[in-house]
Design a protein around this motif. Structure first.
Motif, PDB file in Angstrom:
ATOM      1  N   SER A  44       0.844  -1.192   0.000  1.00  0.00           N
ATOM      2  CA  SER A  44       0.000   0.000   0.000  1.00  0.00           C
ATOM      3  C   SER A  44       0.881   1.244   0.000  1.00  0.00           C
ATOM      4  O   SER A  44       1.875   1.324   0.700  1.00  0.00           O
ATOM      5  CB  SER A  44      -0.927   0.004   1.201  1.00  0.00           C
ATOM      6  OG  SER A  44      -0.167   0.057   2.381  1.00  0.00           O
ATOM      7  N   MET A  45       0.488   2.161  -0.842  1.00  0.00           N
ATOM      8  CA  MET A  45       1.176   3.452  -0.903  1.00  0.00           C
ATOM      9  C   MET A  45       0.130   4.522  -0.668  1.00  0.00           C
ATOM     10  O   MET A  45      -0.988   4.413  -1.137  1.00  0.00           O
ATOM     11  CB  MET A  45       1.823   3.663  -2.277  1.00  0.00           C
ATOM     12  CG  MET A  45       2.988   2.746  -2.532  1.00  0.00           C
ATOM     13  SD  MET A  45       3.794   3.087  -4.095  1.00  0.00           S
ATOM     14  CE  MET A  45       4.355   4.752  -3.881  1.00  0.00           C
ATOM     15  N   ARG A  46       0.496   5.527   0.051  1.00  0.00           N
ATOM     16  CA  ARG A  46      -0.435   6.627   0.244  1.00  0.00           C
ATOM     17  C   ARG A  46       0.177   7.882  -0.354  1.00  0.00           C
ATOM     18  O   ARG A  46       1.376   8.108  -0.258  1.00  0.00           O
ATOM     19  CB  ARG A  46      -0.759   6.833   1.711  1.00  0.00           C
ATOM     20  CG  ARG A  46       0.432   7.229   2.538  1.00  0.00           C
ATOM     21  CD  ARG A  46       0.046   7.383   3.996  1.00  0.00           C
ATOM     22  NE  ARG A  46       1.260   7.663   4.735  1.00  0.00           N
ATOM     23  CZ  ARG A  46       1.407   8.669   5.545  1.00  0.00           C
ATOM     24  NH1 ARG A  46       0.422   9.474   5.763  1.00  0.00           N
ATOM     25  NH2 ARG A  46       2.538   8.873   6.159  1.00  0.00           N
ATOM     26  N   SER A  47      -0.657   8.625  -0.980  1.00  0.00           N
ATOM     27  CA  SER A  47      -0.184   9.890  -1.512  1.00  0.00           C
ATOM     28  C   SER A  47      -0.589  10.975  -0.545  1.00  0.00           C
ATOM     29  O   SER A  47      -1.617  10.890   0.124  1.00  0.00           O
ATOM     30  CB  SER A  47      -0.775  10.153  -2.899  1.00  0.00           C
ATOM     31  OG  SER A  47      -2.175  10.190  -2.810  1.00  0.00           O
ATOM     32  N   SER A  48       0.220  11.968  -0.442  1.00  0.00           N
ATOM     33  CA  SER A  48      -0.106  13.063   0.454  1.00  0.00           C
ATOM     34  C   SER A  48      -0.087  14.357  -0.334  1.00  0.00           C
ATOM     35  O   SER A  48       0.737  14.549  -1.217  1.00  0.00           O
ATOM     36  CB  SER A  48       0.883  13.123   1.618  1.00  0.00           C
ATOM     37  OG  SER A  48       2.189  13.304   1.141  1.00  0.00           O
ATOM     38  N   ALA A  49      -1.011  15.197   0.003  1.00  0.00           N
ATOM     39  CA  ALA A  49      -1.102  16.484  -0.668  1.00  0.00           C
ATOM     40  C   ALA A  49       0.041  17.371  -0.208  1.00  0.00           C
ATOM     41  O   ALA A  49       0.491  17.297   0.937  1.00  0.00           O
ATOM     42  CB  ALA A  49      -2.437  17.145  -0.340  1.00  0.00           C
ATOM     43  N   VAL A  50       0.496  18.182  -1.107  1.00  0.00           N
ATOM     44  CA  VAL A  50       1.552  19.123  -0.769  1.00  0.00           C
ATOM     45  C   VAL A  50       0.969  20.171   0.164  1.00  0.00           C
ATOM     46  O   VAL A  50      -0.091  20.728  -0.091  1.00  0.00           O
ATOM     47  CB  VAL A  50       2.102  19.794  -2.050  1.00  0.00           C
ATOM     48  CG1 VAL A  50       3.138  20.843  -1.708  1.00  0.00           C
ATOM     49  CG2 VAL A  50       2.677  18.756  -2.974  1.00  0.00           C
ATOM     50  N   GLU A  51       1.639  20.372   1.252  1.00  0.00           N
ATOM     51  CA  GLU A  51       1.202  21.362   2.225  1.00  0.00           C
ATOM     52  C   GLU A  51       2.282  22.436   2.303  1.00  0.00           C
ATOM     53  O   GLU A  51       3.231  22.326   3.076  1.00  0.00           O
ATOM     54  CB  GLU A  51       0.965  20.703   3.577  1.00  0.00           C
ATOM     55  CG  GLU A  51      -0.159  19.688   3.521  1.00  0.00           C
ATOM     56  CD  GLU A  51      -0.352  18.925   4.806  1.00  0.00           C
ATOM     57  OE1 GLU A  51       0.427  19.128   5.766  1.00  0.00           O
ATOM     58  OE2 GLU A  51      -1.277  18.124   4.862  1.00  0.00           O
ATOM     59  N   PRO A  52       2.120  23.481   1.495  1.00  0.00           N
ATOM     60  CA  PRO A  52       3.192  24.463   1.383  1.00  0.00           C
ATOM     61  C   PRO A  52       3.312  25.420   2.556  1.00  0.00           C
ATOM     62  O   PRO A  52       4.258  26.158   2.654  1.00  0.00           O
ATOM     63  CB  PRO A  52       2.811  25.230   0.111  1.00  0.00           C
ATOM     64  CG  PRO A  52       1.332  25.121   0.048  1.00  0.00           C
ATOM     65  CD  PRO A  52       1.006  23.772   0.619  1.00  0.00           C
ATOM     66  N   TRP A  53       2.346  25.409   3.446  1.00  0.00           N
ATOM     67  CA  TRP A  53       2.372  26.357   4.544  1.00  0.00           C
ATOM     68  C   TRP A  53       2.163  25.605   5.837  1.00  0.00           C
ATOM     69  O   TRP A  53       1.286  24.758   5.936  1.00  0.00           O
ATOM     70  CB  TRP A  53       1.257  27.381   4.353  1.00  0.00           C
ATOM     71  CG  TRP A  53       1.561  28.707   4.947  1.00  0.00           C
ATOM     72  CD1 TRP A  53       2.175  29.743   4.327  1.00  0.00           C
ATOM     73  CD2 TRP A  53       1.281  29.145   6.269  1.00  0.00           C
ATOM     74  NE1 TRP A  53       2.295  30.800   5.183  1.00  0.00           N
ATOM     75  CE2 TRP A  53       1.740  30.459   6.397  1.00  0.00           C
ATOM     76  CE3 TRP A  53       0.692  28.558   7.368  1.00  0.00           C
ATOM     77  CZ2 TRP A  53       1.635  31.193   7.566  1.00  0.00           C
ATOM     78  CZ3 TRP A  53       0.581  29.287   8.533  1.00  0.00           C
ATOM     79  CH2 TRP A  53       1.049  30.590   8.614  1.00  0.00           C
ATOM     80  N   ALA A  54       2.945  25.902   6.824  1.00  0.00           N
ATOM     81  CA  ALA A  54       2.811  25.221   8.112  1.00  0.00           C
ATOM     82  C   ALA A  54       2.781  26.259   9.228  1.00  0.00           C
ATOM     83  O   ALA A  54       3.383  27.326   9.126  1.00  0.00           O
ATOM     84  CB  ALA A  54       3.979  24.269   8.331  1.00  0.00           C
ATOM     85  N   LEU A  55       2.076  25.926  10.277  1.00  0.00           N
ATOM     86  CA  LEU A  55       1.999  26.764  11.453  1.00  0.00           C
ATOM     87  C   LEU A  55       2.568  25.948  12.599  1.00  0.00           C
ATOM     88  O   LEU A  55       2.115  24.835  12.849  1.00  0.00           O
ATOM     89  CB  LEU A  55       0.536  27.131  11.731  1.00  0.00           C
ATOM     90  CG  LEU A  55       0.254  27.973  12.960  1.00  0.00           C
ATOM     91  CD1 LEU A  55       0.882  29.356  12.795  1.00  0.00           C
ATOM     92  CD2 LEU A  55      -1.241  28.097  13.171  1.00  0.00           C
ATOM     93  N   GLY A  56       3.558  26.469  13.248  1.00  0.00           N
ATOM     94  CA  GLY A  56       4.166  25.684  14.317  1.00  0.00           C
ATOM     95  C   GLY A  56       4.779  26.559  15.386  1.00  0.00           C
ATOM     96  O   GLY A  56       5.041  27.741  15.171  1.00  0.00           O
TER      97      GLY A  56
END
Length: 140
Positions: A44-56
Motif C-alpha cells: 500500500s502506498m499513500r499519496s499526500s497532498a503538498v502542504e506548502p504552509w505550516a503553522l508551528g
C-alpha cells in the motif's frame, strides 16, 4: 570540456550525451513504475497532498496535553456546535482546520466531517471525549 580528462577523449561529448540520456531515462522509467510495481506487489502506498504552509511553535518539553483528532462522518461531533460537545471541564479545542484552512472557531462553530481539531486536555484526565469524534461501527 576542453581541459582535464574529457579533453583527452576523442568522443567525450558523445559519451556525456549517452550517459545523460541513460540516467534521465532510468530515473523517469523507474520513478513512474514505482506505484505500478507497488500495486502489483500489494504494497500500500499513500499519496499526500503538498502542504506548502505550516503553522508551528517550538516548545522545550513535549506537550502531553496536545491531541489531534479528525471528526469522522457519522460521529457524535458531526454537526454539533463546539459549545454543545460533552468534552468535560479540562478539554479545550484550540483550533479547527477545515478544507486545509485555519478556521476562526468559537462555541457556535458546527463541526463537519474531516475537520481536524487540536485539543488541549488534562494529561492526567480521562480521554472519554475521544469517542465523540469516532463514527460508530456498522450494525452486524
Amino acid at each position: 570540456m576542453s581541459n582535464g580528462v574529457s579533453a583527452r577523449l576523442s568522443h567525450s561529448q558523445r559519451i556525456y550525451d549517452v550517459v545523460f540520456v541513460v540516467v534521465a531515462f532510468s530515473v523517469t522509467v523507474q520513478g513512474s513504475l514505482v506505484p505500478t510495481v507497488a500495486r502489483w506487489c500489494r504494497i500500500s502506498m499513500r499519496s499526500s497532498a503538498v502542504e506548502p504552509w505550516a503553522l508551528g511553535i517550538r516548545l522545550r518539553h513535549r506537550p502531553e496535553s496536545a491531541q489531534q483528532v479528525t471528526v469522522q462522518a457519522g460521529s457524535s461531533a458531526e454537526g454539533t456546535a463546539i459549545a454543545d460537545l460533552d468534552l468535560g471541564e479540562h478539554v479545550w479545542i484550540s483550533f479547527v482546520v477545515r478544507d486545509g484552512r485555519l478556521l476562526a472557531a468559537d462555541g457556535s462553530t458546527r463541526l463537519r466531517p474531516d475537520d481536524e481539531l487540536l485539543l488541549l486536555a488534562d494529561p492526567g484526565g480521562s480521554d472519554d471525549w475521544s469517542r465523540l469524534f469516532i463514527s460508530p461501527p456498522p450494525p452486524p
